[in-house]
Design a protein around this motif. Structure first.
Motif: not given
Length: 421
Positions: A234-239, A241-242, A245, A287, A291
């Motif tokens: 989850e942590k690295y998936a968010e990075i 994704l960011d 983007n 979103c 956040g």
């Protein structure tokens, strides 16, 4: 010629009274006549030569220059000099006949452009005081048109204390216009070079960074998946994704900017409701704002029908709202306000973020200034978005500016002219 003839007659009378042989007197008279004819011929040749010059030629005299009241140089009716000669071109440039110069030599002061006049007069005073060459370049208002001229003259001190100034006058209007054109082209070239540098900077650095992050953290993500480390995934998936983007935003702005600069983005105004566009844009950032625990408020009294390029204004709003969220701390707020004024629509995107110092504000909308700061959560940017906003707003005949206080917040304001459908 008449004073000279009277003088000659007086001399002849004296010779006659002295019992000089009449034949000798006749001979002297004939020689005088021939001398006068030669002098007149030479004078005509001099006039022909002077009048054939493409530049103005003039001669003026200042009597007893050491005792001149220098305040008279300011006068338009009591100048301390007389115009003894001016060729045809001199009079043409100034659009004043020679007889008028003779009657009122100080008229030149009236022709000098007002903001250049004092310098012109002071140059005259200094040159006369020190008997230095007079050189001045400036503007004249001739027949309600501004022309650029160059004066240059040298003094000759006579035995009787008079000073004769002989000079030339050039009309340099065309040269000045060419210089201004060159300066303008150099300015445009400077902007084009800055745009090129900005373009390569984004490609070489700003665009490379998020892709490096995507590649690097994707490799780590694969390892976390193998280890079935849900928290790590989850942590690295968010990075990732960011970073994705950010890369997407950069590419979008870069493509829009490139299309705008190459003339491929055509201005196409259409009728739409500005409130609907704002709601649509705000929803994109819902979103991200959530956040960071940031509220987005819309302050509209009613629907605002406008006629503008939908894509361009959407890009402007997207960049301004994105920046507002980026530089607002957790718990802060961003508001979008729009109001219809007499002849234009005024839009304000306001945040309660970190704000800016006064020295930063002038750099924000300039392509030749490198200014990009990280957001409150280290969000990255290039500064290209604001340059794009300025370009698009100006295409609509509007203006964009910022009001900001350090540690208080910023308000980005832009206007759009009211266009008829």
């Amino acid at each position: 010629m008449k004073p000279q003839a009277k003088s000659n007659k007086g001399a002849v009378d004296l010779l006659a009274k002295a019992n000089i042989d009449p034949s000798v007197i006749n001979l002297i008279e004939e020689k005088h006549r021939r001398i006068e004819e030669v002098l007149e011929h030479e004078r005509q040749l001099y006039l022909d030569l002077a009048n054939s010059q493409p530049t103005g030629v003039y001669r003026l005299r200042i009597s007893n220059y050491k005792k001149i009241d220098e305040t008279r140089f300011h006068s338009t009716t009591d100048a301390p000099y007389i115009i003894e000669f001016a060729n045809t071109r001199f009079c043409e440039i100034l659009n004043v006949c020679f007889e008028q110069f003779q009657r009122d030599p100080g008229i030149i002061n009236n022709l000098v452009f007002e903001s250049d006049r004092e310098r012109f007069i002071q140059k005259n005073i200094e040159a006369n005081r020190n008997l230095n060459p007079f050189i001045w370049e400036g503007r004249l208002l001739v027949s309600n048109e501004i022309i650029w001229v160059h004066f240059e003259s040298t003094p000759r001190l006579l035995a009787n204390g008079d000073v004769v100034w002989t000079g030339v006058l050039f009309d340099i209007t065309k040269r000045k216009k060419k210089q201004q054109d060159i300066q303008e082209k150099n300015k445009q070239l400077h902007i084009l070079n800055a745009q090129k540098d900005k373009f390569f900077s984004i490609i070489a650095h700003d665009l490379k960074s998020p892709f490096n992050a995507i590649v690097g953290f994707t490799k780590i993500l694969i390892e976390e998946i193998k280890l079935k480390n849900i928290e790590g995934i989850e942590k690295y998936a968010e990075i990732v994704l960011d970073s994705s983007n950010l890369a997407f935003d950069l590419l979008t702005n870069l493509m829009d900017w490139a299309r705008s600069q190459t003339g491929r983005m055509v201005y196409k105004p259409v009728a739409f409701d500005f409130l609907d566009l704002t709601k649509e844009t705000v929803s994109v950032f819902a979103c991200i704002a959530k956040g960071k625990n940031i509220r987005i408020n819309m302050d509209f009294d009613s629907k605002l029908p406008v006629c503008a390029d939908y894509s361009m204004i959407s890009t402007v709003l997207r960049n301004l709202i994105s920046n507002a969220i980026k530089f607002t701390r957790s718990g802060g707020s961003v508001s979008v306000k729009a109001e219809q004024l007499a002849h234009h629509l005024k839009v304000i995107v306001k945040d309660t973020g970190v704000g800016m110092s006064e020295d930063v504000i002038p750099k924000l909308f300039r392509i030749d200034e490198k200014h990009s700061t990280s957001g409150t959560q280290d969000e990255q940017g290039t500064g290209l978005g604001l340059i794009l906003c300025k370009d698009f707003v100006e295409k609509h005949g509007g203006q964009i500016w910022v009001e900001s206080l350090k540690d208080v917040g910023s308000s980005f304001i832009f206007t759009l002219k009211t266009l008829s459908l």
